[in-house]
Design an enzyme around this catalytic site. Structure first.
Site, PDB file in Angstrom:
ATOM      1  N   LYS A  60       4.027  17.367   1.193  1.00 56.14           N
ATOM      2  CA  LYS A  60       4.367  15.975   1.503  1.00 56.14           C
ATOM      3  C   LYS A  60       3.434  15.075   0.708  1.00 56.14           C
ATOM      4  O   LYS A  60       2.234  15.338   0.618  1.00 56.14           O
ATOM      5  CB  LYS A  60       4.151  15.736   3.013  1.00 56.14           C
ATOM      6  CG  LYS A  60       4.490  14.353   3.496  1.00 56.14           C
ATOM      7  CD  LYS A  60       5.867  14.312   4.138  1.00 56.14           C
ATOM      8  CE  LYS A  60       6.396  12.917   4.347  1.00 56.14           C
ATOM      9  NZ  LYS A  60       6.859  12.248   3.124  1.00 56.14           N
ATOM     10  N   LYS A  84      -5.572  15.037   4.309  1.00 53.72           N
ATOM     11  CA  LYS A  84      -5.207  13.991   5.261  1.00 53.72           C
ATOM     12  C   LYS A  84      -4.285  14.551   6.350  1.00 53.72           C
ATOM     13  O   LYS A  84      -4.515  14.346   7.548  1.00 53.72           O
ATOM     14  CB  LYS A  84      -4.514  12.859   4.510  1.00 53.72           C
ATOM     15  CG  LYS A  84      -4.238  11.641   5.338  1.00 53.72           C
ATOM     16  CD  LYS A  84      -3.690  10.552   4.439  1.00 53.72           C
ATOM     17  CE  LYS A  84      -4.013   9.201   4.954  1.00 53.72           C
ATOM     18  NZ  LYS A  84      -3.837   8.158   3.984  1.00 53.72           N
ATOM     19  N   LYS A  96       1.692  15.375  -4.534  1.00 52.85           N
ATOM     20  CA  LYS A  96       1.734  14.004  -5.048  1.00 52.85           C
ATOM     21  C   LYS A  96       2.557  14.007  -6.324  1.00 52.85           C
ATOM     22  O   LYS A  96       2.588  15.011  -7.038  1.00 52.85           O
ATOM     23  CB  LYS A  96       0.303  13.517  -5.371  1.00 52.85           C
ATOM     24  CG  LYS A  96       0.176  12.028  -5.405  1.00 52.85           C
ATOM     25  CD  LYS A  96       0.104  11.460  -4.005  1.00 52.85           C
ATOM     26  CE  LYS A  96      -0.046   9.972  -3.986  1.00 52.85           C
ATOM     27  NZ  LYS A  96      -0.277   9.465  -2.631  1.00 52.85           N
ATOM     28  N   THR A 180       0.776   1.531   9.232  1.00 52.09           N
ATOM     29  CA  THR A 180      -0.595   1.729   8.742  1.00 52.09           C
ATOM     30  C   THR A 180      -1.546   0.736   9.416  1.00 52.09           C
ATOM     31  O   THR A 180      -2.638   1.112   9.854  1.00 52.09           O
ATOM     32  CB  THR A 180      -0.630   1.610   7.205  1.00 52.09           C
ATOM     33  OG1 THR A 180       0.317   2.534   6.673  1.00 52.09           O
ATOM     34  CG2 THR A 180      -2.004   1.929   6.655  1.00 52.09           C
ATOM     35  N   ASN A 234       0.524  -6.260   3.344  1.00 50.62           N
ATOM     36  CA  ASN A 234       1.299  -5.536   4.345  1.00 50.62           C
ATOM     37  C   ASN A 234       0.382  -4.907   5.407  1.00 50.62           C
ATOM     38  O   ASN A 234       0.525  -5.147   6.606  1.00 50.62           O
ATOM     39  CB  ASN A 234       2.148  -4.460   3.636  1.00 50.62           C
ATOM     40  CG  ASN A 234       2.888  -3.599   4.642  1.00 50.62           C
ATOM     41  OD1 ASN A 234       3.386  -4.112   5.644  1.00 50.62           O
ATOM     42  ND2 ASN A 234       2.936  -2.315   4.404  1.00 50.62           N
ATOM     43  N   SER A 364       5.833   8.536   8.620  1.00 49.01           N
ATOM     44  CA  SER A 364       6.662   9.264   7.648  1.00 49.01           C
ATOM     45  C   SER A 364       7.081  10.602   8.232  1.00 49.01           C
ATOM     46  O   SER A 364       8.229  11.022   8.119  1.00 49.01           O
ATOM     47  CB  SER A 364       5.882   9.549   6.369  1.00 49.01           C
ATOM     48  OG  SER A 364       5.798   8.413   5.603  1.00 49.01           O
TER      49      SER A 364
END
Ligand code: NAD
Length: 423
Positions: A60, A84, A96, A180, A234, A364
């Site tokens: 992921k 993470k 990634k 987030t 954001n 996610s």
């Protein structure tokens, strides 16, 4: 960046008593996919997908479009993704992707072509149970929607679980936009709840923060916690909006964007600031409090400095200015390693990015689960699950820091490394 990532893992691995063989295994990536995207215009762009580890679940990680993308950077980011996911206890691996391109110089049609071609080159190696990409720098839900559509055409998979970060109408999750920032609020609140004067980590943090903890747990200390946000975008704005709603004892006294910002010791109106920004305003022009520069914001005497703009915001150059008692890393890598060492030696707590900004990857994961199960959850359900993951993760990392006398960053890596080694 790759070297720094390797060194971080080596240092914490040694503290955990791992052998050099175990550490080498952790650093090794499973697969590197490297290819060239040839556009109809004749232009060529170098593209990558690095899959680091799928020991804990499908790979992921985001896909970025940026001129500086390199194999080395993508590799480091893939390793950090594995760490993470493992640190917060998600059943996911790490990967990634990236394309070395400047999307700002492209038309919408070219962006769509690039996005679809990326999937065309990679579709055999990704998928709901193999590798689930997401947006990252300069990629958004529109780009992901094109990618999902291309993946469906190529494979016939209609689950939408091949990518996350989709628009809600194309199978995305409610609550993703604010996840987030919301996650940052949950983590900070949980850390404050954990602090107590008798605990060694608590001693390393200023008495003021500890006093606030007493406030948070209902004792009669009525001073609010003050905080400043660098990067009211954001993540930063959602952090402040959720905090204003759920933590009335936290007071926003300063906020900046790339133009500078505003400061008012008597509490800023978060709603007004957020509205002003979404109307396209620049914070230093807002007629509230007094104008401040980003340089000044770093040195404000607040309880918590919330860094939500870019990497490298606090380095050896400006670390001596920091007066806050704690730093919440909502951006990726906003405090350099040298600065972190210095600040921690002065008792300033750094709540690391790997934990503090993980709300996005958690939602996610929840999006992927909803797609896999053919469900669409309410925002309240998504937020409830986000909270459960983050409270558990924060407790585990905090307890590891206590047990091993580590900083929170080391402890987050230690939790991740232990999970990866045991799997
Ligand atoms: P954004 O572009 O919406 O907001 C960034 C804000 O920072 C903007 O207001 C911009 O004006 C401001 N800014 C830029 N340079 C600045 C500077 N030098 N000083 C002060 N402010 C500055 O981006 P975002 O999605 O909010 O992401 C912010 C950071 O969080 C990035 O580092 C990103 O990689 C990281 N992050 C984001 C997510 C997510 O879910 N969006 C998840 C994890 C990490």
């Amino acid at each position: 960046m790759l070297k720094t990532t390797h060194n971080l893992i080596k240092d914490v691995g040694k503290k955990l008593g791992l052998t050099s063989e175990q550490i080498e295994k952790l650093l090794a990536v499973d697969k590197i996919h490297e290819f060239e995207i040839q556009m109809e215009s004749g232009k060529k762009h170098q593209a990558y997908r690095v899959q680091h580890s799928n020991k804990l679940g499908p790979y992921k990680g985001g896909i970025r479009f940026h001129p500086d993308v390199s194999l080395e950077e993508v590799q480091a980011l893939a390793i950090l993704m594995s760490l993470k996911a493992a640190a917060i206890g998600l059943p996911l691996g790490g990967a990634k992707g990236g394309v070395a391109v400047n999307p700002k110089e492209m038309s919408l049609a070219e962006l769509e072509e690039l996005s679809r071609d990326y999937v065309l080159n990679l579709h055999e190696h990704i998928g709901p149970d193999k590798d689930v990409p997401a947006p990252d720098v300069n990629t958004d839900s529109q780009i992901i929607d094109w990618m999902v559509d291309e993946y469906e055409k190529l494979t016939g998979d209609t689950s939408k679980a091949s990518f996350t970060g989709k628009s809600v109408k194309a199978g995305g999750s409610l609550g993703r936009d604010e996840a987030t920032g919301r996650g940052g609020v949950i983590v900070l609140r949980q850390i404050l709840n954990k602090l107590a004067p008798s605990q060694s980590l608590g001693e390393a943090v200023s008495n003021r923060i500890v006093k606030r903890q007493a406030f948070a747990t209902g004792l009669s200390i009525s001073e609010p916690i003050t905080y400043a946000v660098q990067g009211f975008g954001n993540v930063g704005a959602h952090f402040a909006l959720v905090a204003a709603q759920e933590q009335p004892d936290w007071m926003l006294v300063a906020a900046t964007d790339s133009s500078g910002g505003v400061y008012s010791p008597a509490d800023l109106s978060v709603k007004q600031l957020a509205q002003y920004k979404s109307d396209g305003g620049r914070l230093h022009e807002l007629n509230e409090g007094r104008a401040i520069s980003n340089k000044e914001l770093i040195g404000l005497d607040v309880d918590v400095l919330v860094l939500a703009a870019l990497g490298g915001a606090v380095t050896e150059k400006n670390m001596h200015q920091v007066k806050a008692h704690a730093i919440l890393e909502l951006a990726n890598g906003p405090v350099s390693d040298e600065a972190a060492k210095h600040l921690e030696s002065k008792g300033i707590m750094i709540i690391p990015d790997i934990l503090a900004n993980s709300g996005g990857v958690i939602v996610s994961y929840l999006e992927w689960l909803q797609n896999k199960q053919g469900e669409h959850w309410t925002e309240a359900e998504v937020n409830k699950q986000l909270e459960e993951y983050l409270v558990k993760a924060t407790n585990r990392i905090y307890d590891m820091a206590q047990k091993r006398s580590m900083t929170l960053k080391e402890a987050a890596l230690a939790v991740a490394i232990e999970r990866l080694v045991k799997s």
